[in-house]
Scaffold this active site. Structure first.
Site, PDB file in Angstrom:
ATOM      1  N   CYS A 119      35.577 -36.742  24.952  1.00 57.11           N
ATOM      2  CA  CYS A 119      36.082 -38.003  25.462  1.00 57.11           C
ATOM      3  C   CYS A 119      35.073 -39.134  25.276  1.00 57.11           C
ATOM      4  O   CYS A 119      33.866 -38.928  25.338  1.00 57.11           O
ATOM      5  CB  CYS A 119      36.427 -37.875  26.944  1.00 57.11           C
ATOM      6  SG  CYS A 119      37.527 -36.511  27.331  1.00 57.11           S
ATOM      7  N   ARG A 165      34.368 -38.057  17.616  1.00 57.90           N
ATOM      8  CA  ARG A 165      34.101 -37.053  18.645  1.00 57.90           C
ATOM      9  C   ARG A 165      35.305 -36.160  18.907  1.00 57.90           C
ATOM     10  O   ARG A 165      35.165 -35.110  19.529  1.00 57.90           O
ATOM     11  CB  ARG A 165      33.678 -37.750  19.948  1.00 57.90           C
ATOM     12  CG  ARG A 165      32.400 -38.533  19.820  1.00 57.90           C
ATOM     13  CD  ARG A 165      32.234 -39.547  20.928  1.00 57.90           C
ATOM     14  NE  ARG A 165      31.992 -38.929  22.212  1.00 57.90           N
ATOM     15  CZ  ARG A 165      30.830 -38.917  22.835  1.00 57.90           C
ATOM     16  NH1 ARG A 165      29.788 -39.496  22.277  1.00 57.90           N
ATOM     17  NH2 ARG A 165      30.684 -38.355  24.009  1.00 57.90           N
ATOM     18  N   TRP A 190      40.048 -36.092  25.325  1.00 62.46           N
ATOM     19  CA  TRP A 190      40.240 -34.733  24.813  1.00 62.46           C
ATOM     20  C   TRP A 190      40.750 -33.908  25.985  1.00 62.46           C
ATOM     21  O   TRP A 190      40.083 -33.784  27.005  1.00 62.46           O
ATOM     22  CB  TRP A 190      38.919 -34.191  24.279  1.00 62.46           C
ATOM     23  CG  TRP A 190      39.024 -32.861  23.586  1.00 62.46           C
ATOM     24  CD1 TRP A 190      39.461 -32.618  22.325  1.00 62.46           C
ATOM     25  CD2 TRP A 190      38.665 -31.593  24.136  1.00 62.46           C
ATOM     26  NE1 TRP A 190      39.394 -31.278  22.044  1.00 62.46           N
ATOM     27  CE2 TRP A 190      38.911 -30.614  23.140  1.00 62.46           C
ATOM     28  CE3 TRP A 190      38.162 -31.176  25.369  1.00 62.46           C
ATOM     29  CZ2 TRP A 190      38.672 -29.268  23.342  1.00 62.46           C
ATOM     30  CZ3 TRP A 190      37.927 -29.830  25.568  1.00 62.46           C
ATOM     31  CH2 TRP A 190      38.183 -28.892  24.560  1.00 62.46           C
ATOM     32  N   ASN A 213      34.990 -39.162  31.844  1.00 64.08           N
ATOM     33  CA  ASN A 213      34.628 -37.997  31.042  1.00 64.08           C
ATOM     34  C   ASN A 213      34.104 -36.922  31.991  1.00 64.08           C
ATOM     35  O   ASN A 213      33.370 -37.235  32.924  1.00 64.08           O
ATOM     36  CB  ASN A 213      33.526 -38.325  30.038  1.00 64.08           C
ATOM     37  CG  ASN A 213      33.975 -39.284  28.966  1.00 64.08           C
ATOM     38  OD1 ASN A 213      35.147 -39.601  28.840  1.00 64.08           O
ATOM     39  ND2 ASN A 213      33.022 -39.758  28.176  1.00 64.08           N
ATOM     40  N   GLY A 214      34.416 -35.666  31.710  1.00 62.42           N
ATOM     41  CA  GLY A 214      33.896 -34.584  32.537  1.00 62.42           C
ATOM     42  C   GLY A 214      34.999 -33.835  33.248  1.00 62.42           C
ATOM     43  O   GLY A 214      36.186 -33.987  32.939  1.00 62.42           O
ATOM     44  N   GLU A 273      28.586 -18.362  10.352  1.00 63.93           N
ATOM     45  CA  GLU A 273      28.809 -19.800  10.213  1.00 63.93           C
ATOM     46  C   GLU A 273      29.903 -20.087   9.185  1.00 63.93           C
ATOM     47  O   GLU A 273      30.744 -20.967   9.380  1.00 63.93           O
ATOM     48  CB  GLU A 273      27.498 -20.490   9.830  1.00 63.93           C
ATOM     49  CG  GLU A 273      27.614 -21.950   9.439  1.00 63.93           C
ATOM     50  CD  GLU A 273      28.112 -22.852  10.543  1.00 63.93           C
ATOM     51  OE1 GLU A 273      28.382 -24.035  10.256  1.00 63.93           O
ATOM     52  OE2 GLU A 273      28.251 -22.406  11.711  1.00 63.93           O
ATOM     53  N   LYS A 324      33.424 -22.084   9.950  1.00 62.19           N
ATOM     54  CA  LYS A 324      33.865 -23.263   9.227  1.00 62.19           C
ATOM     55  C   LYS A 324      35.297 -23.095   8.719  1.00 62.19           C
ATOM     56  O   LYS A 324      36.112 -24.013   8.802  1.00 62.19           O
ATOM     57  CB  LYS A 324      32.939 -23.555   8.040  1.00 62.19           C
ATOM     58  CG  LYS A 324      31.615 -24.158   8.423  1.00 62.19           C
ATOM     59  CD  LYS A 324      31.791 -25.580   8.969  1.00 62.19           C
ATOM     60  CE  LYS A 324      30.631 -25.964   9.853  1.00 62.19           C
ATOM     61  NZ  LYS A 324      30.661 -25.346  11.184  1.00 62.19           N
ATOM     62  N   GLU A 344      37.751 -23.247  11.668  1.00 65.00           N
ATOM     63  CA  GLU A 344      37.778 -24.565  12.313  1.00 65.00           C
ATOM     64  C   GLU A 344      38.709 -25.544  11.605  1.00 65.00           C
ATOM     65  O   GLU A 344      39.460 -26.267  12.261  1.00 65.00           O
ATOM     66  CB  GLU A 344      36.374 -25.180  12.317  1.00 65.00           C
ATOM     67  CG  GLU A 344      35.470 -24.726  13.437  1.00 65.00           C
ATOM     68  CD  GLU A 344      34.128 -25.436  13.385  1.00 65.00           C
ATOM     69  OE1 GLU A 344      33.697 -25.941  14.434  1.00 65.00           O
ATOM     70  OE2 GLU A 344      33.515 -25.496  12.304  1.00 65.00           O
ATOM     71  N   HIS A 360      32.384   0.856  10.841  1.00 64.42           N
ATOM     72  CA  HIS A 360      32.537   1.023  12.282  1.00 64.42           C
ATOM     73  C   HIS A 360      33.727   0.236  12.836  1.00 64.42           C
ATOM     74  O   HIS A 360      33.732  -0.124  14.010  1.00 64.42           O
ATOM     75  CB  HIS A 360      31.246   0.617  12.987  1.00 64.42           C
ATOM     76  CG  HIS A 360      30.082   1.459  12.606  1.00 64.42           C
ATOM     77  ND1 HIS A 360      29.830   2.697  13.152  1.00 64.42           N
ATOM     78  CD2 HIS A 360      29.092   1.259  11.685  1.00 64.42           C
ATOM     79  CE1 HIS A 360      28.746   3.213  12.615  1.00 64.42           C
ATOM     80  NE2 HIS A 360      28.279   2.362  11.717  1.00 64.42           N
ATOM     81  N   LYS A 362      34.014 -33.213  18.744  1.00 57.93           N
ATOM     82  CA  LYS A 362      32.713 -33.237  18.080  1.00 57.93           C
ATOM     83  C   LYS A 362      31.581 -32.962  19.056  1.00 57.93           C
ATOM     84  O   LYS A 362      30.721 -32.133  18.809  1.00 57.93           O
ATOM     85  CB  LYS A 362      32.503 -34.600  17.410  1.00 57.93           C
ATOM     86  CG  LYS A 362      31.183 -34.724  16.670  1.00 57.93           C
ATOM     87  CD  LYS A 362      31.122 -33.762  15.513  1.00 57.93           C
ATOM     88  CE  LYS A 362      29.813 -33.875  14.751  1.00 57.93           C
ATOM     89  NZ  LYS A 362      29.693 -32.827  13.736  1.00 57.93           N
TER      90      LYS A 362
END
Length: 618
Positions: A2, A27, A74, A108-109, A491, A495, A498, A514, A613
């Site tokens: 946010c 963001r 958000w 925000n929060g 990583e 990516k 995402e 396994h 973000k």
């Protein structure tokens, strides 16, 4: 996450609010809105589309004012919908259900006790139009208001549990905005006859470069040409405080796409420059690269604890291999959001290392504070923002110079973090007597050549585009790596999931037998990171296990690995083997694979669904 922008001025500040929101779009958000004090009333516009649509709506409704607040949301509490979008208005007893009330607020929060406050306020006759925790704050301020907005906000904050950054104004007090922060970032922008508040200095770029980074618990009262900051003392009383005004030249040019299709592509190709900039001031290896007093701290520590989230966590996992093999220091890596909630064994001689792109990641900040509460005071951060809360909280810091990263999926921030962590490894190795002059010279030579080496990897893009056409038709993928390159496989999988929404998982290649081998069919592409290192022959055996089950392999191999293309095995050869820094080079083609696969699938590359973000809430 946010974003907040607020202003008090004698000019129309709506264009400034809208432009600020545009600068915060990177963001991530689900909705946006703006509210102003206009014609002695509150007026607002909200949208679940992009800020550009909000801008058109504002123009159509002729919204203009010298006092206002704006927000990108958000979603946490309540679905992404207009009625849940900020700003929220208070609606007290007797207020027209269709009317705006007298308090406008953005937040925000997360407010943890919002349910009990909601029940209390409903009993007092307040009307709720949303499912958000934010609306509770607006009603609470209204209920406590008795002619002084600052006093009402200060009293309301005493009732809140959780994290917040807020900006609020009142119908009855034009040309006044109150801001406050606790656990979420907020900055004050100072002008000559106007003042601003925002969640990020970038939102105020081009408006003012005089920035105050508000500290935990600060409340700021903005009026035209006047600013007061207060904070609670030990007895819970608010006292005036002074905060340093800094000249901050926020990034502006970073928002230009240039010849690229997306910011993510631009940022992938900026990596050679970002790495070079991160190394710019490094002439030799020294603990003082990390700040004054680093040598004393490095001599005192006997272990390392790395705290991070998401991509930064994978950077930490990579650093563990370097730290233990080169600096010979025991290292543990913890997901920040888990560390603070489990019983751990503190060691006051541990170097606590946080890794964060923004320096405002809520879980990592909270984990750092938890570690300090356990008596671990040796703290260091690897961070991309020198003015961030994380840098201010840590004793030592290494500032990466990746520049502003707009795309939600981190690319250049990750590779520059790895550079910073490699330098930390060398500095600790030197302090502990495990790095001689010849080794230092070799590592510095490799680091200085790294931008050129990354540029050579970027030249592989056409081959990777050809692979992406195949990947775009898949719904699942496996990534394999061994040793130092296992975190790089993690990583790479992150990516891909995402931004392309393909389900991808990564495993140490030795773990195939396994469990994961049960998933391997011709429909499951298996991406393999294959450097020419001590584990190569083991990795070749794992590749054969996949081939024997009909799996299709996509291998990024160093030139001298003798892994050849054949039916079911596709090979792209890396330009050179890069020893301990190989992990950084092998990251780049995985970024390109994810990017071009997402392009082929037509997803929103820079703003993937449900993601933000900068994660400034728990």
């Amino acid at each position: 996450m946010c974003g907040i922008v607020g202003a008090v001025s004698n000019r129309n500040i709506v264009p400034i609010l809208i432009e600020g929101l545009k600068r915060l779009e990177y963001r991530g958000y689900d909705s946006c809105g703006v509210a102003v004090h206009q014609d002695a009333e509150l007026k607002r516009a909200r949208s679940t589309s992009r800020v550009a649509e909000l801008d058109a709506q504002v123009a159509e409704d002729h919204i203009h004012s010298g006092t206002g607040i704006a927000h990108t949301r958000w979603a946490t509490h309540g679905v992404p919908a207009v009625h849940n979008a900020h700003p929220h208005f208070s609606k007290g007893p007797g207020v027209d259900p269709q009317g705006p009330g007298r308090i406008a607020l953005v937040h925000n929060g997360i407010i943890e006790n919002h349910d009990e406050l909601r029940a209390e306020l409903k009993a007092r006759g307040y009307q709720f139009d949303s499912q958000t925790d934010t609306e509770v704050i607006a009603h609470l301020v209204d209920q406590l208001y008795n002619g002084d907005l600052l006093e009402a906000v200060q009293q309301a904050l005493l009732r809140l549990r959780g994290a917040y950054a807020i900006a609020v104004f009142c119908r009855d007090e034009p040309h006044r905005v109150i801001g406050a922060r606790h656990g979420s970032p907020l900055v004050l922008g100072v002008g000559e006859t106007e003042n601003f508040v925002a969640s990020d200095a970038m939102a105020l770029a081009g408006v003012t470069d005089q920035i105050v980074y508000l500290e935990e618990g600060d409340v700021v009262d903005l009026q035209m040409g006047k600013v007061w900051i207060s904070n609670r003392d030990a007895q819970g009383r608010y006292q005036a405080v002074q905060r340093e005004v800094r000249t901050v030249h926020a990034h502006t040019g970073a928002a230009e796409l240039g010849p690229y299709r997306h910011y993510m592509q631009k940022e992938i190709f900026e990596q050679p420059v970002a790495i070079a900039n991160t190394l710019d001031s490094v002439e030799g290896i020294s603990p003082e690269l990390f700040g004054d007093g680093a040598y004393r701290i490095f001599k005192d520590v006997d272990s390392v604890l790395i705290l991070a989230c998401g991509t930064s966590y994978y950077a930490g996992l990579t650093a563990k291999y370097w730290l233990e093999s080169m600096a010979k220091i025991p290292t543990s890596v913890e997901v920040a959001s888990e560390y603070r909630y489990r019983d751990s064994v503190p060691n006051p001689r541990t170097l606590v290392v946080t890794i964060t792109q923004s320096g405002e990641t809520a879980d990592t900040l909270a984990a750092l504070k938890h570690a300090r509460s356990l008596g671990m005071e040796h703290t260091l951060t690897v961070c991309n923002v020198s003015t961030s809360a994380m840098v201010r909280e840590c004793r030592l810091a290494y500032i990466t110079r990746a520049g502003a990263e707009i795309g939600v999926a981190s690319t250049k921030a990750f590779t520059t973090q790895l550079v910073g962590l490699f330098l930390l490894t060398l500095a600790l190795a030197q302090t502990r007597g495990h790095l001689n002059d010849e080794q230092e010279a070799e590592h510095l030579k490799a680091l200085r050549h790294l931008p050129v080496a990354v540029q050579a990897v970027l030249a592989l893009e056409p081959q990777i585009i050809a692979w992406s056409e195949e990947f775009a038709r898949k719904e699942n993928a496996l990534f394999l790596g061994r040793g130092l390159h296992y975190p790089i496989a993690l990583e790479g999988a992150l990516k891909l999931k995402e931004i392309s929404y393909i389900h991808a998982e990564a495993y140490p290649a030795g773990e195939l037998k396994h469990g994961p081998l049960a998933l391997v069919t011709s429909a499951m592409p298996v991406v393999t990171v294959a450097p020419n290192d001590a584990l190569l022959e083991k990795l070749k055996s794992n590749i054969q296990e996949v081939r024997a089950r009909g799996g299709e392999l996509f291998v990024f191999a160093d030139s001298d690995t003798k892994i050849e293309s054949e039916a079911g095995v596709h090979v792209i050869r890396m330009p050179e083997h890069y020893g301990a820094l190989s992990a950084i080079l092998h990251t780049v083609p995985l970024q390109l694979l994810a990017y071009h696969t997402a392009c082929a699938r037509g997803t929103d590359v820079d703003k993937p669904r449900n993601l933000a973000k900068s994660v400034t809430v728990e």
